[in-house]
Design a protein around this motif. Sequence first.
Motif, PDB file in Angstrom:
ATOM      1  N   VAL A  27       2.131   9.103  -6.315  1.00 23.09           N
ATOM      2  CA  VAL A  27       1.679  10.301  -5.903  1.00 23.09           C
ATOM      3  C   VAL A  27       3.087  11.143  -6.934  1.00 23.09           C
ATOM      4  O   VAL A  27       3.398  12.232  -7.699  1.00 23.09           O
ATOM      5  CB  VAL A  27       2.359  10.974  -4.439  1.00 23.09           C
ATOM      6  CG1 VAL A  27       3.153  12.867  -4.527  1.00 23.09           C
ATOM      7  CG2 VAL A  27       1.333  11.132  -4.012  1.00 23.09           C
ATOM      8  N   GLY A  58       0.620  -1.071   0.029  1.00 25.87           N
ATOM      9  CA  GLY A  58      -0.036  -0.576  -0.045  1.00 25.87           C
ATOM     10  C   GLY A  58       0.472   0.985   0.285  1.00 25.87           C
ATOM     11  O   GLY A  58       0.726   2.096  -1.254  1.00 25.87           O
ATOM     12  N   VAL A  63       0.755   3.983  -3.067  1.00 29.60           N
ATOM     13  CA  VAL A  63       0.447   5.482  -2.821  1.00 29.60           C
ATOM     14  C   VAL A  63       1.773   5.999  -3.474  1.00 29.60           C
ATOM     15  O   VAL A  63       1.460   7.563  -4.004  1.00 29.60           O
ATOM     16  CB  VAL A  63       0.323   5.932  -1.886  1.00 29.60           C
ATOM     17  CG1 VAL A  63       0.211   7.090  -0.464  1.00 29.60           C
ATOM     18  CG2 VAL A  63      -0.746   5.052  -0.866  1.00 29.60           C
TER      19      VAL A  63
END
Length: 76
Positions: free
Chosen positions: A66, A58, A62
């Motif tokens: 980004v 996870g 993420v």
Amino acid sequence: MPIIQLSGAIAPIESMPVFFQDCALLDPLRHFITILRGILLKGIGLEVLWSHALVLLGFAVVIRGVSVARFRQQLG
């Protein structure tokens, strides 16, 4: 430096105040060290450590998302 201290590498997480134990859940190094200790020292596999592996996955998703968004922003 706080990331290393919250990871459980220096002091056990159980001996930290509750606030810092909760903050340590957001530390990817904590999950990595838990997996590393489990595999190298205890000889257990990912069938026991799958929750920590999912948290690391996870974090990777993420951070990659980004990074891609910021890269596209720089190109545009």
